[in-house]
Scaffold this motif. Sequence first.
Motif, short mmCIF file in Angstrom:
data_model
loop_
_atom_site.label_atom_id
_atom_site.label_comp_id
_atom_site.label_asym_id
_atom_site.label_seq_id
_atom_site.Cartn_x
_atom_site.Cartn_y
_atom_site.Cartn_z
N ASP A 176 0.82 -1.21 0.00
CA ASP A 176 0.00 0.00 0.00
C ASP A 176 0.86 1.26 0.00
OD1 ASP A 176 -2.64 -0.97 -0.18
OD2 ASP A 176 -2.62 -1.53 1.94
N ASP A 177 2.02 1.22 0.63
CA ASP A 177 2.92 2.36 0.56
C ASP A 177 3.47 2.54 -0.86
OD1 ASP A 177 2.80 3.51 3.09
OD2 ASP A 177 4.26 2.12 3.93
N VAL A 178 3.73 1.44 -1.55
CA VAL A 178 4.18 1.54 -2.94
C VAL A 178 3.09 2.16 -3.81
CG1 VAL A 178 5.03 0.28 -4.95
CG2 VAL A 178 5.75 -0.41 -2.66
N LEU A 179 1.85 1.72 -3.61
CA LEU A 179 0.73 2.32 -4.35
C LEU A 179 0.63 3.81 -4.04
CD1 LEU A 179 -1.89 -0.53 -3.92
CD2 LEU A 179 -0.90 0.23 -6.09
N ASP A 180 0.81 4.18 -2.78
CA ASP A 180 0.79 5.60 -2.42
C ASP A 180 1.88 6.37 -3.16
OD1 ASP A 180 -1.30 5.16 -0.67
OD2 ASP A 180 -0.05 5.14 1.13
N ASP A 194 8.37 19.81 -16.18
CA ASP A 194 9.75 19.43 -16.46
C ASP A 194 10.32 18.59 -15.32
OD1 ASP A 194 12.08 19.41 -18.05
OD2 ASP A 194 12.96 21.04 -16.86
N ALA A 195 9.56 17.58 -14.90
CA ALA A 195 10.03 16.72 -13.82
C ALA A 195 11.10 15.76 -14.33
CB ALA A 195 8.86 15.93 -13.24
N GLU A 196 12.10 15.55 -13.52
CA GLU A 196 13.15 14.55 -13.76
C GLU A 196 13.55 14.06 -12.37
OE1 GLU A 196 17.28 14.00 -16.33
OE2 GLU A 196 16.68 15.98 -15.62
N LEU A 197 12.75 13.14 -11.83
CA LEU A 197 12.80 12.85 -10.40
C LEU A 197 12.84 11.35 -10.13
CD1 LEU A 197 12.54 14.20 -7.51
CD2 LEU A 197 10.09 13.74 -7.72
N VAL A 198 13.60 10.97 -9.11
CA VAL A 198 13.58 9.62 -8.56
C VAL A 198 12.83 9.68 -7.23
CG1 VAL A 198 14.98 7.82 -7.48
CG2 VAL A 198 15.69 8.83 -9.66
N LEU A 199 11.88 8.76 -7.06
CA LEU A 199 11.13 8.65 -5.81
C LEU A 199 11.37 7.27 -5.21
CD1 LEU A 199 9.07 9.54 -3.70
CD2 LEU A 199 7.25 8.85 -5.28
N ASP A 200 11.96 7.23 -4.03
CA ASP A 200 12.20 5.96 -3.34
C ASP A 200 10.92 5.52 -2.65
OD1 ASP A 200 14.95 5.48 -3.92
OD2 ASP A 200 15.50 7.05 -2.49
N ALA A 201 10.29 4.47 -3.18
CA ALA A 201 9.07 3.92 -2.58
C ALA A 201 9.49 2.92 -1.51
CB ALA A 201 8.19 3.27 -3.64
N THR A 202 9.90 3.46 -0.39
CA THR A 202 10.45 2.66 0.70
C THR A 202 9.64 2.91 1.97
OG1 THR A 202 12.03 4.45 1.11
CG2 THR A 202 12.78 2.60 -0.25
N ARG A 203 9.92 2.12 2.99
CA ARG A 203 9.21 2.28 4.26
C ARG A 203 9.69 3.54 4.97
NH1 ARG A 203 13.62 -0.64 4.82
NH2 ARG A 203 14.92 -0.41 6.68
N GLY A 257 5.53 14.73 -1.73
CA GLY A 257 4.66 14.59 -0.57
C GLY A 257 4.43 13.15 -0.16
N TYR A 258 5.17 12.21 -0.74
CA TYR A 258 5.04 10.81 -0.36
C TYR A 258 5.42 10.61 1.10
CZ TYR A 258 6.32 5.82 -0.07
OH TYR A 258 6.45 4.50 0.30
N ALA A 259 4.50 10.02 1.87
CA ALA A 259 4.72 9.84 3.30
C ALA A 259 4.30 8.43 3.71
CB ALA A 259 3.93 10.88 4.10
N PRO A 260 5.20 7.44 3.56
CA PRO A 260 4.84 6.06 3.92
C PRO A 260 4.54 5.94 5.41
CG PRO A 260 7.21 6.28 3.61
CD PRO A 260 6.61 7.57 3.16
N SER A 261 3.66 5.00 5.75
CA SER A 261 3.22 4.90 7.15
C SER A 261 3.30 3.49 7.72
CB SER A 261 1.78 5.40 7.26
OG SER A 261 0.91 4.61 6.46
N ARG A 262 3.63 2.48 6.91
CA ARG A 262 3.66 1.10 7.40
C ARG A 262 5.11 0.69 7.64
NH1 ARG A 262 0.12 3.11 3.24
NH2 ARG A 262 -1.97 2.32 3.62
N HIS A 263 5.38 0.19 8.84
CA HIS A 263 6.74 -0.17 9.21
C HIS A 263 6.69 -1.32 10.22
CE1 HIS A 263 6.01 2.10 12.92
NE2 HIS A 263 5.52 3.06 12.14
#
Length: 286
Positions: A176-180, A194-203, A257-263
């Motif tokens: 669910d955090d990855v989907l977020d 003009d986005a050129e961004l890496v987003l770490d979908a991590t806990r 604004g990605y804010a994972p919440s499961r850990h």
Amino acid sequence: MRILITGAAGNLGRGLTDRLLGQGRHRLVLSDLVPPPGLDDTVEFHQLDLQIGAGLETAARDCDLLVHLPAWHGVHSGTKTETDFWRLNVDGTFWALQAARANGIRRCVFLSSQSWHGHYEKYGFTKRIGEELLAYHHARHGLSYVAVRPHDFTPWSENWPQRYGVRLLHGGVDRDDVLDAVLAAIDHVQQTDDAELVLDATRPNVFTADQLQGWEHDPAGTLEPIFPGAAEAVQRYRLDISQRPTVAPDAGRAETGYAPSRHFGSFLERLMALQPDEARDLTCPY
């Protein structure tokens, strides 16, 4: 916005389709080798093979954004060859970006991987090339993109406490955090030309490297002050926590604004509320 999702029948594609349809803000065009299970017949679907690209330009027609998901992953390394990885992960990405360019699509969200860091393994190597293809299309054709790099969120087949919970201490993230993260990436490219961004979908990082000092000598004792009750859970479920936890990379969170919440702590709360048989028999919902 009209969004083309490639690899829509896969693990993440199914979850993302449900989320986006639930929002009711976008029109979806889906593609894969087979339709997603239970797909509503009102959703446009194109059956095609990304490895050869035929049909992609038709699927991409009138779309505003490409979400490119399909790949062979690290779990396939034992059964898929280097050629298999190249044809789907590299050729498939190239053809998808070419179809986007032919249709004037200037926004893309690409599912990369934390295996990008292990770029001399056949999976990580192809993800490196995939991100290079994005950078090329950004430089040459003005593509605005976010490359989403998730940690491991593969389904578990047995032993939820070990296969899911302990994974959250090092190389794992909740689906669910990855989907977020993917939804945050979609919002970002929608708003940024003009986005050129890496987003770490991590806990989320709920502990520091300093708090892990002494892990090798007493893992459970080191974990207990961080997550009270952890030592009891380790003993009750015989959790193998010998591997030292890691602090997760967190690039792109401020921008999206990605804010994972499961850990591990939220997992622990759920675990200790269940009876042992319930916890061990818990099945993966995806």
